[in-house]
Design a protein around this motif. Structure first.
Motif, PDB file in Angstrom:
ATOM      1  N   TYR A   1       0.854  -1.182   0.000  1.00  0.00           N
ATOM      2  CA  TYR A   1       0.000   0.000   0.000  1.00  0.00           C
ATOM      3  C   TYR A   1       0.894   1.238   0.000  1.00  0.00           C
ATOM      4  CZ  TYR A   1      -3.755  -3.183   1.156  1.00  0.00           C
ATOM      5  OH  TYR A   1      -4.662  -4.203   1.121  1.00  0.00           O
ATOM      6  N   LEU A   2       0.554   2.190  -0.855  1.00  0.00           N
ATOM      7  CA  LEU A   2       1.361   3.387  -1.049  1.00  0.00           C
ATOM      8  C   LEU A   2       0.626   4.632  -0.570  1.00  0.00           C
ATOM      9  CD1 LEU A   2       2.415   2.633  -4.723  1.00  0.00           C
ATOM     10  CD2 LEU A   2       3.809   2.277  -2.701  1.00  0.00           C
ATOM     11  N   TYR A   3       1.378   5.660  -0.234  1.00  0.00           N
ATOM     12  CA  TYR A   3       0.788   6.958   0.054  1.00  0.00           C
ATOM     13  C   TYR A   3       0.426   7.682  -1.241  1.00  0.00           C
ATOM     14  CZ  TYR A   3       2.103   6.526   4.949  1.00  0.00           C
ATOM     15  OH  TYR A   3       2.207   6.112   6.251  1.00  0.00           O
ATOM     16  N   TYR A   4       1.299   7.593  -2.239  1.00  0.00           N
ATOM     17  CA  TYR A   4       1.071   8.245  -3.528  1.00  0.00           C
ATOM     18  C   TYR A   4       1.375   7.259  -4.651  1.00  0.00           C
ATOM     19  CZ  TYR A   4       1.341  12.406  -0.647  1.00  0.00           C
ATOM     20  OH  TYR A   4       1.132  13.335   0.333  1.00  0.00           O
ATOM     21  N   ASN A   5       0.588   7.325  -5.727  1.00  0.00           N
ATOM     22  CA  ASN A   5       0.762   6.414  -6.852  1.00  0.00           C
ATOM     23  C   ASN A   5       2.066   6.651  -7.611  1.00  0.00           C
ATOM     24  OD1 ASN A   5      -1.533   4.795  -6.665  1.00  0.00           O
ATOM     25  ND2 ASN A   5      -2.796   6.389  -7.586  1.00  0.00           N
ATOM     26  N   ARG A   6       2.589   7.843  -7.540  1.00  0.00           N
ATOM     27  CA  ARG A   6       3.812   8.149  -8.285  1.00  0.00           C
ATOM     28  C   ARG A   6       5.008   7.349  -7.780  1.00  0.00           C
ATOM     29  NH1 ARG A   6       3.419  13.516  -5.332  1.00  0.00           N
ATOM     30  NH2 ARG A   6       4.773  13.183  -3.523  1.00  0.00           N
ATOM     31  N   ASP A   7       4.919   6.798  -6.578  1.00  0.00           N
ATOM     32  CA  ASP A   7       6.023   6.036  -6.013  1.00  0.00           C
ATOM     33  C   ASP A   7       6.062   4.583  -6.492  1.00  0.00           C
ATOM     34  OD1 ASP A   7       6.920   8.220  -4.518  1.00  0.00           O
ATOM     35  OD2 ASP A   7       5.481   7.790  -2.923  1.00  0.00           O
ATOM     36  N   ALA A   8       5.119   4.179  -7.318  1.00  0.00           N
ATOM     37  CA  ALA A   8       5.091   2.800  -7.806  1.00  0.00           C
ATOM     38  C   ALA A   8       6.292   2.497  -8.698  1.00  0.00           C
ATOM     39  CB  ALA A   8       3.793   2.535  -8.564  1.00  0.00           C
ATOM     40  N   LYS A   9       6.801   3.497  -9.383  1.00  0.00           N
ATOM     41  CA  LYS A   9       7.951   3.295 -10.258  1.00  0.00           C
ATOM     42  C   LYS A   9       9.196   2.894  -9.480  1.00  0.00           C
ATOM     43  CE  LYS A   9       6.474   6.583 -13.734  1.00  0.00           C
ATOM     44  NZ  LYS A   9       6.795   7.856 -14.403  1.00  0.00           N
ATOM     45  N   LYS A  10       9.281   3.334  -8.245  1.00  0.00           N
ATOM     46  CA  LYS A  10      10.449   3.023  -7.424  1.00  0.00           C
ATOM     47  C   LYS A  10      10.523   1.547  -7.055  1.00  0.00           C
ATOM     48  CE  LYS A  10      10.303   7.588  -5.337  1.00  0.00           C
ATOM     49  NZ  LYS A  10      10.083   8.340  -4.091  1.00  0.00           N
ATOM     50  N   LEU A  11       9.406   0.841  -7.123  1.00  0.00           N
ATOM     51  CA  LEU A  11       9.369  -0.568  -6.718  1.00  0.00           C
ATOM     52  C   LEU A  11       9.682  -1.532  -7.856  1.00  0.00           C
ATOM     53  CD1 LEU A  11       6.226  -0.394  -4.443  1.00  0.00           C
ATOM     54  CD2 LEU A  11       8.592  -0.608  -3.731  1.00  0.00           C
ATOM     55  N   GLN A  12       9.854  -1.031  -9.070  1.00  0.00           N
ATOM     56  CA  GLN A  12      10.140  -1.905 -10.208  1.00  0.00           C
ATOM     57  C   GLN A  12      11.492  -2.588 -10.085  1.00  0.00           C
ATOM     58  OE1 GLN A  12       9.705   0.594 -13.634  1.00  0.00           O
ATOM     59  NE2 GLN A  12       7.495   0.252 -13.755  1.00  0.00           N
ATOM     60  N   GLU A  13      12.417  -2.001  -9.375  1.00  0.00           N
ATOM     61  CA  GLU A  13      13.744  -2.599  -9.239  1.00  0.00           C
ATOM     62  C   GLU A  13      13.759  -3.765  -8.253  1.00  0.00           C
ATOM     63  OE1 GLU A  13      15.893   0.186  -5.964  1.00  0.00           O
ATOM     64  OE2 GLU A  13      15.613   1.055  -7.951  1.00  0.00           O
ATOM     65  N   TYR A  14      12.730  -3.868  -7.404  1.00  0.00           N
ATOM     66  CA  TYR A  14      12.680  -4.935  -6.405  1.00  0.00           C
ATOM     67  C   TYR A  14      12.086  -6.231  -6.946  1.00  0.00           C
ATOM     68  CZ  TYR A  14      13.755  -1.328  -3.001  1.00  0.00           C
ATOM     69  OH  TYR A  14      14.359  -0.319  -2.304  1.00  0.00           O
ATOM     70  N   GLY A  15      11.194  -6.142  -7.928  1.00  0.00           N
ATOM     71  CA  GLY A  15      10.558  -7.340  -8.468  1.00  0.00           C
ATOM     72  C   GLY A  15       9.619  -6.980  -9.600  1.00  0.00           C
ATOM     73  N   ASP A  16       8.719  -7.913  -9.915  1.00  0.00           N
ATOM     74  CA  ASP A  16       7.782  -7.732 -11.010  1.00  0.00           C
ATOM     75  C   ASP A  16       6.452  -7.221 -10.476  1.00  0.00           C
ATOM     76  OD1 ASP A  16       9.627  -8.771 -12.824  1.00  0.00           O
ATOM     77  OD2 ASP A  16       8.993 -10.824 -12.364  1.00  0.00           O
ATOM     78  N   ILE A  17       6.006  -6.095 -11.006  1.00  0.00           N
ATOM     79  CA  ILE A  17       4.709  -5.551 -10.616  1.00  0.00           C
ATOM     80  C   ILE A  17       3.658  -6.206 -11.488  1.00  0.00           C
ATOM     81  CG2 ILE A  17       3.284  -3.486 -10.509  1.00  0.00           C
ATOM     82  CD1 ILE A  17       5.826  -1.895  -9.981  1.00  0.00           C
ATOM     83  N   CYS A  18       2.739  -6.913 -10.842  1.00  0.00           N
ATOM     84  CA  CYS A  18       1.709  -7.637 -11.567  1.00  0.00           C
ATOM     85  C   CYS A  18       0.444  -6.790 -11.717  1.00  0.00           C
ATOM     86  CB  CYS A  18       1.396  -8.934 -10.819  1.00  0.00           C
ATOM     87  SG  CYS A  18       0.149  -9.934 -11.603  1.00  0.00           S
ATOM     88  N   TYR A  19       0.095  -6.040 -10.683  1.00  0.00           N
ATOM     89  CA  TYR A  19      -1.135  -5.260 -10.708  1.00  0.00           C
ATOM     90  C   TYR A  19      -0.926  -3.986  -9.897  1.00  0.00           C
ATOM     91  CZ  TYR A  19      -5.987  -3.926 -10.051  1.00  0.00           C
ATOM     92  OH  TYR A  19      -7.158  -3.239 -10.024  1.00  0.00           O
TER      93      TYR A  19
END
Length: 89
Positions: free
Chosen positions: A13-31
């Motif tokens: 769960y994120l505070y802001y949607n713009r931070d989703a890009k930062k998590l791409q380096e940790y694994g695969d974003i499915c949804y």
């Protein structure tokens, strides 16, 4: 060719949607749900505990939950068709 890698899912769960890009380096974003501000991230199972600890320290993450889909039993026993003999009227 390719080896099967055991992966586990995390709901983040994120505070802001713009931070989703930062998590791409940790694994695969499915949804990624932009309305509810969470995403589903798949990571290798061996790195799961270390990764949860590292992600818990990040300021842009509100909450982390583990997916329990691997714990469900997938072999279904029985017939999906309805028997006419067993129907009680």
């Amino acid at each position: 060719m390719f080896e099967k890698v055991n992966r586990s899912g995390l709901i983040i769960y994120l505070y802001y949607n713009r931070d989703a890009k930062k998590l791409q380096e940790y694994g695969d974003i499915c949804y990624h749900s932009k309305k509810h501000r969470y995403l589903q991230l798949y990571v290798p199972t061996e790195e799961l505990d270390d990764l949860v600890e590292r992600l818990g320290k990040e300021r842009f993450i509100k909450k982390i939950r583990r997916c329990h889909i691997q714990e469900l039993e997938t072999p279904f026993v029985g017939n999906l068709y309805r028997n006419e003999e067993n129907v009680i009227i």
